[in-house]
Structure formats: C-alpha cells, structure tokens
Design an enzyme around this catalytic site. Structure first.
Site, PDB file in Angstrom:
ATOM      1  N   THR A  54       0.719  -1.525   0.320  1.00  0.00           N
ATOM      2  CA  THR A  54      -0.651  -0.194   0.340  1.00  0.00           C
ATOM      3  C   THR A  54       1.189   1.344  -0.231  1.00  0.00           C
ATOM      4  OG1 THR A  54       0.068   0.311   2.907  1.00  0.00           O
ATOM      5  CG2 THR A  54      -1.577  -1.542   1.149  1.00  0.00           C
TER       6      THR A  54
ATOM      7  N   GLU B 185      -5.669  -3.507  -2.352  1.00  0.00           N
ATOM      8  CA  GLU B 185      -6.163  -5.269  -1.642  1.00  0.00           C
ATOM      9  C   GLU B 185      -7.034  -5.975  -2.155  1.00  0.00           C
ATOM     10  OE1 GLU B 185      -5.067  -2.215   2.101  1.00  0.00           O
ATOM     11  OE2 GLU B 185      -5.371  -2.145  -0.177  1.00  0.00           O
TER      12      GLU B 185
ATOM     13  N   LYS C  17     -17.386  16.236   8.518  1.00  0.00           N
ATOM     14  CA  LYS C  17     -18.392  16.570   9.864  1.00  0.00           C
ATOM     15  C   LYS C  17     -19.067  17.567  10.225  1.00  0.00           C
ATOM     16  CE  LYS C  17     -20.562  13.598  13.609  1.00  0.00           C
ATOM     17  NZ  LYS C  17     -20.915  12.588  14.311  1.00  0.00           N
TER      18      LYS C  17
ATOM     19  N   TRP D 179     -22.546  15.525   6.892  1.00  0.00           N
ATOM     20  CA  TRP D 179     -21.036  14.889   6.759  1.00  0.00           C
ATOM     21  C   TRP D 179     -21.585  15.720   5.172  1.00  0.00           C
ATOM     22  CZ3 TRP D 179     -17.683  12.349   9.252  1.00  0.00           C
ATOM     23  CH2 TRP D 179     -17.990  11.424  10.217  1.00  0.00           C
TER      24      TRP D 179
END
Length: 550
Positions: A181, A325, A436, A441
């Site tokens: 990653t 992944e 937030k 949101w």
C-alpha cells in the site's frame, strides 16, 4: 471429477504464445521503440526463468522490480511467478524510507532495476535494509555508474538462459505477486496475490463492455509498479491483445504518439493522466481517433472530464474502482441492458459511478450501527467486499489484518459509499476525508468534482479544518488556468458549489495553488496539503466563518 489443473499464470502464457504468437508487444524504452511477438516474448520469459533458476532463486523467494512499463519489466511478470517465485513490484515514487522498509520487510533476494531508476535506487539504498538482496540486475544491456553491488545487466543475465526451459508445477495457492500500500496512514503494508487471485482477476477484467480481446490494442499506462498494472499485463497476454508499453516517464506527448502510431483503442490510468492528455490534444491536435474506451480509476473522475472525452475525442471515459487489497479492479461503470440507449447527461452520470461489482465480487454496505444499509441511492455506509481476488490478510501485519478484515472474511475498504437500486456504487469519500459539519456529512469528493466542473478549474482538492461551532468545515485548494481576480473567482466558485449542493457545503475558504500535490499513485495527497498549507491564518479564517444557512 475435479478439474485437470490448477489456475495459474502458465495457462495465460501458453495461450498468448501458441494461439496469438504473431501478436506484438510494442515497448518504448529509454533509447527507442522495441517490438517483438508473443512467441519471442515467451522464449525470453523462459530464458529469464531459467537464468533465475540457475542463479539460485527457489520456490517462494521474492524477486523485486523497481521499474517503469517496458518489455523487460513485462517479462518478469511471467518469468518470476511461473518459476514458483513471487514478483514484488516496488513503487518507484515512494520516499526512500518507505522503499527501505518495503525491501527489508519483503526480504527480496534479487532486485531488477530500470536503467533510468538506478540513481533513485542508489539514493534509497541502505545496507541493513537491503541485506537480503544478493544480486541487482539493471534492465537493459549495460550498467550505468552505480554503487549497487553485485550488479549486472539484464541481457547478460538471461543470455545463457534456456528458451526451452520447462516451468515447474506450481500450486494455484502459491504467492505470485506482491505490492505494498502507499503508506498514507503509516508504513506501507504488503498485499500478496496468489496465482488463483491473478487468474480470477484476469478473467474478470477480460469480460464485460471494457473487456480485452485479441482484436484490441491496449496501452498499459497504469504503472506496472502499482498494483500489478491493474492486471493489464496479464489480461493482454491471456486475451492475445496487442500491448503497448509507454516506457519511462511517459508524458502526454508520448502517450498521444503511441495512440496515434499504434492505433490504441483501449487504455487505463488515473484521472491526472487523462486531464494531461486532453490538454495536450487541445494544443497539439494529435490523431487520437482510434481511442474507444479509456478506463479511469484511483480517484473519482469529474463528470466534465467524461463529457470532454466524449465530445472532443469521441472516446468513452469509464470509471472503475478497486484497491491494492483487491488485486485491484472490483467495479466498472459499464452498461446494463436498460441503459444502452443512454446519451448526454444520463450517460455521463452512469460513467461517473464507481461501477457495478465485477463477476466474482460480493459487496455489502454497513452503516454506523453495524447493519446493512439499503441500495436506494441515498443511504451511506462503509463498503465491505469479499471475493476470490480480495485479500483476507496483510503480509507481516496481523494487527492491521485484524482491524481491516472481519472474522468471516469481509474486507473493510474504508470507503463511504451509496449504492443505486440497480447496483451502481458511488464512492462518497474516504472515512477519514468526510467533513463532519454540525452533525452532518459533507462529501469532499463531490465538492471537488463540482469545483472541477467549473470551466476555469483544472484541479481541486477539499479537506476538513476544525471549526469551534460546526466541528469541521470544508476548505478547497484549487488550480486555475490563466489569469484571474482571486476575490471574484473565490466568490464565484462558492456560488457555483451552492448551485448544486446545499449552501453550507460550499468551502469556507478557497486557496489558489499552482498544483495539487499528488502521492505515489497519482492521487491527490491531502496529507501534504495539510502539512504545507494549513497554517494559523487559514485556521483563523475558517474559525471566524459562518457557513451558508441550512
């Protein structure tokens, strides 16, 4: 009776060589264009495997690459795993400390390095971290000045290899590849890919509207050091498609030249690549008429970019989705039967989705309460996935595995999504990037895409900044073409966002910068923005702001 053999990369190489042996691989290198057929390619793959075997590479050993997209790198994609070893593709754009960690963690025994990247590897070399590496091989026919030792050139290394070398039997569960990653939340973590994972992923991306066929000419723009080049090097060989490799440091002019000269009709890359190619096409007017499909992934593609490709280049820019992944592709924004007649805004909206789940991938969306949310195009939650090429563990990182994979094998992606009634996924934001504000949101991705829909805006990135009353507020960093009045354009952009979204979604502050910093995979680096641009003056401006009424 069970099947007669395991699912391995050997079968793809066999098909490419024996069925489509006359098809070409065209490779741009540091000193010109190299062409050869799949038959010639397969001979060299066996010579490479034979040379590695003779050198002492054993089953399960990790062999690293540090290289751009060219035929030498491509040969390792089959030569290493078909021997039973594991190909470890190192991201050449990572910082030195991450490269050192990756090599030490993987315990690579041999490392192939691009001739153009020797200087970079020299700078990253650390005797302790590279202790496991017993041989360096420079991809090419000569070795530049370097402190790497022992070192030889690729052509000398494979010269005595046997073109008739017989690959050993390899289990489908044998690790064939490994990528790390990008390390945006700590040190990079290794993800292993078995032959079966590559096999399933390859078969999936060969299907559907964007699937590869032997009649296609595919330009592999996605770096082969990044998540196995999104599987394109495997799929081209398996399908028998002509493959074009852009070589070191591909610029828009290089990409355009290869499309024009080789008749490329399909390609894939990140949005920054496609913005650059479009701008070049507007200035230089190359012949890109062969382009049919351009897959875009890594981050959201603004609808305006999709429109521009259709209107100016007569090519469909189609969004896909995936992760390191997940090998990586799990979703593609392709047609359903009931969407085939879509045009204009309807078609653009479809192409801008992260896509439908690919054959073999299962998904679910989990809300804050741990329960699945409905597919209604509105309900938000974290995307979880499971499938034959979705990882269930990180290499040497049990604690990360425990936090990212559920007990019953579902991968937590960390992406907040919504799903339409007919299965199209929209990635709203990363969990860490949502703003937030006052208990509600705000999607930084949607605000970014809206800003990049403005005719003056080339790039835009949005990040949350603390606010004493509203918890957090969005701040935008914007790249603008040409001259402009900052105050006027700032107010114009805020109003532009408010035309599409609630007024309180509009950024409280907008900063104009020369370029949005990008990470090693071409994505916007919001961590860099925070480190470099969030200062006391900006924090004060945000804290004194009064967002639009709700």
């Amino acid at each position: 009776m069970p099947g007669g053999s395991d699912m391995t990369l050997h079968q793809f190489l066999w098909r490419g060589e024996n069925v489509f042996g006359d098809q070409e691989i065209i490779s741009r290198t540091h000193d010109g264009i190299h062409r050869y057929t799949y038959s010639e390619y397969a001979d060299r793959v066996r010579k490479l495997a034979s040379a590695l075997d003779e050198w002492g590479v054993e089953e399960g050993d990790r062999v690293a690459t540090f290289a751009w997209n060219h035929h030498w790198h491509h040969e390792t994609y089959f030569g290493v795993p078909c021997l039973g070893a594991q190909l470890h593709m190192i991201n050449i754009l990572l910082p030195d400390s991450h490269i050192q960690h990756i090599v030490e963690d993987a315990e690579d025994v041999l490392l192939f390095v691009d001739a153009t990247m020797v200087e970079k590897l020299d700078a990253a070399y650390d005797e302790e971290a590279f202790d496991s590496v017993k041989q360096f091989v420079v991809m090419g026919d000569e070795v530049p000045d370097t402190d790497l030792d022992p070192v030889t050139d690729y052509e000398s290394f494979i010269e005595s290899g046997d073109p008739d070398f017989e690959f050993p039997e390899v289990s489908e569960d044998q690790p064939a590849g490994m990528c790390y990653t990008s390390g945006t939340t700590g040190k990079p973590k290794g993800v292993e890919y078995t032959h079966k994972m590559y096999w399933g992923h390859t078969m999936s991306i060969m299907t559907g509207e964007l699937g590869l066929m032997n009649t296609d000419t595919e330009l592999t723009i996605v770096p082969m050091f990044h998540v196995s080049g999104w599987g394109r090097p495997f799929a081209t060989v398996a399908s028998g498609a002509t493959q074009v490799l852009p070589g070191p440091h591909p610029e828009p002019a290089d990409i355009a030249s290869l499309v024009e000269n080789e008749g490329v009709n399909k390609t894939a890359g990140v949005p920054t690549v496609w913005r650059g190619l479009l701008q070049y096409a507007r200035e230089a007017d190359p012949d890109l008429s062969s382009l049919e499909y351009v897959m875009s992934g890594g981050s959201a593609a603004p609808p305006k970019l999709i429109d521009d490709y259709r209107e100016e280049l007569d090519a469909e820019l189609v969004v896909g989705y995936g992760m390191t992944e997940t090998s990586p592709v799990t979703h593609v924004a392709e047609h359903r039967t009931d969407t085939r007649d879509y045009e204009g805004d309807d078609l653009t909206e479809l192409r801008a989705h992260a896509g439908l789940p690919s054959p073999g991938v299962m998904m679910k969306v989990i809300g804050d309460d741990g329960e699945e949310v409905p597919w209604d195009g509105e309900s938000l939650g974290e995307l979880l996935m499971k499938g034959p090429w979705v990882t269930t563990e990180y290499f040497n990182a049990p604690e990360k595995t425990k936090s990212s994979v559920t007990d019953d094998g579902w991968l937590r992606t960390g992406d907040i999504v919504r799903v339409t009634e007919d299965g199209y996924v929209d990635v709203v934001d990363r969990v860490d990037d949502l703003v937030k504000s006052g208990g509600e949101w705000i999607s930084s991705v949607e605000v970014e895409n809206r800003l990049m829909g403005h005719p003056r805006v080339a790039e835009a990135a949005v990040i949350p900044v603390d606010h004493p009353q509203w918890d957090e507020r969005p701040v935008a960093f914007v790249v603008v073409d040409g001259d402009f009045d900052e105050d006027e354009l700032r107010e114009e952009l805020k109003a532009y966002v408010a035309e599409e979204y609630p007024k309180w979604w509009a950024p409280d502050a907008i900063r104009f910068i020369d370029e949005v910093p990008k990470g090693s995979t071409g994505k916007f680096s919001k961590k860099t923005l925070v480190d470099e641009f969030i200062d006391d003056e900006l924090k004060r401006e945000v804290s004194e702001s009064a967002p639009g009424s709700r």
